[in-house]
Scaffold this motif. Structure first.
Motif, short mmCIF file in Angstrom:
data_model
loop_
_atom_site.label_atom_id
_atom_site.label_comp_id
_atom_site.label_asym_id
_atom_site.label_seq_id
_atom_site.Cartn_x
_atom_site.Cartn_y
_atom_site.Cartn_z
N LEU A 182 0.84 -1.18 0.00
CA LEU A 182 0.00 0.00 0.00
C LEU A 182 0.88 1.24 0.00
N LEU A 191 -5.70 -2.11 9.24
CA LEU A 191 -5.53 -2.63 7.88
C LEU A 191 -5.82 -4.13 7.84
N GLY A 240 2.61 -0.61 5.42
CA GLY A 240 1.63 -0.97 4.41
C GLY A 240 1.94 -2.19 3.59
N GLU A 247 -6.35 -6.00 -6.34
CA GLU A 247 -6.11 -4.59 -6.00
C GLU A 247 -7.43 -3.84 -5.86
N GLU A 277 -8.77 -2.15 -2.38
CA GLU A 277 -9.08 -0.72 -2.34
C GLU A 277 -10.54 -0.48 -1.99
N MET A 336 -10.86 -0.97 1.74
CA MET A 336 -10.35 0.19 2.47
C MET A 336 -11.35 1.34 2.44
N PHE A 339 -5.51 3.64 0.05
CA PHE A 339 -4.10 3.74 -0.31
C PHE A 339 -3.93 2.97 -1.61
N THR A 355 -2.83 0.49 -4.16
CA THR A 355 -2.45 -0.89 -3.83
C THR A 355 -1.80 -1.58 -5.02
N THR A 358 4.91 1.72 -6.43
CA THR A 358 5.30 1.74 -5.02
C THR A 358 6.66 1.09 -4.89
#
Length: 174
Positions: free
Chosen positions: A8, A21, A40, A55, A59, A62, A70, A72, A158
């Motif tokens: 994340l 989380l 994360g 993903e 998401e 979340m 965040f 992902t 990321t």
């Protein structure tokens, strides 16, 4: 059941509790959820699915359970273990204090980039599929590697240290 890792973007202990989380993903239907470190990284089991599908599900969980999202990026533990086994850094002569980084992309870069690229002690060494391998030597200038990576490949990515990838693989049983 396949094991996966979600990375994340932008998570730190200051803006997200790992326990929240973990609970968020469990509520979202994922099993054997574990967070790794405080930045994360989440390991979980799920029925086989595409990265994109996982993903989107994470998401959505979340958004529903944390009221924030965040960005992902997902990889299977099997993929991450293969990255480790291949160790692309062994073919580079890095300084002893160099920190190794892996940047995870959602898709392969559209254009070829002439590598290596260097900026203030940070180097983008190579690209293999949807992963970028970099290294930097810590300095007073701070984390210049992120500016270099984002300038070259954009912000839909990321980055984790090579050591973090190893800890995630270990947590996932790989």
């Amino acid at each position: 059941m396949p094991k996966y890792a979600a990375f994340l973007r932008g998570v730190s202990p200051l803006n997200a509790k790992m326990s929240e989380l973990q609970q968020c993903l469990e509520t979202g239907g994922f099993r054997q959820v574990k967070t790794v470190l405080g930045s994360g990284n989440v390991v979980f089991d799920s029925r086989a699915a595409s990265r994109e599908s996982l993903e989107r599900r994470i998401e959505a969980a979340m958004k529903k359970n944390l009221d924030r999202v965040f960005a992902t990026t997902v990889r299977s533990i099997e993929e991450l273990a293969a990255l480790q086994a291949a160790d692309p850094y062994k073919s580079f002569d890095l300084p002893p204090k160099a920190k190794r980084l892996v940047t995870l992309l959602h898709e392969k870069p559209q254009s070829k980039v002439k590598l290596p690229i260097e900026l203030d002690g940070a180097q983008i060494l190579c690209v293999k599929g949807t992963e970028i391998y970099s290294a930097y030597v810590p300095s007073a200038k701070g984390p210049v590697f992120m500016a270099l990576i984002e300038k070259t490949f954009g912000k839909d990515l990321t980055t984790r240290t090579w050591d973090t990838i190893g800890k995630v693989v270990k947590a996932g049983g790989g």
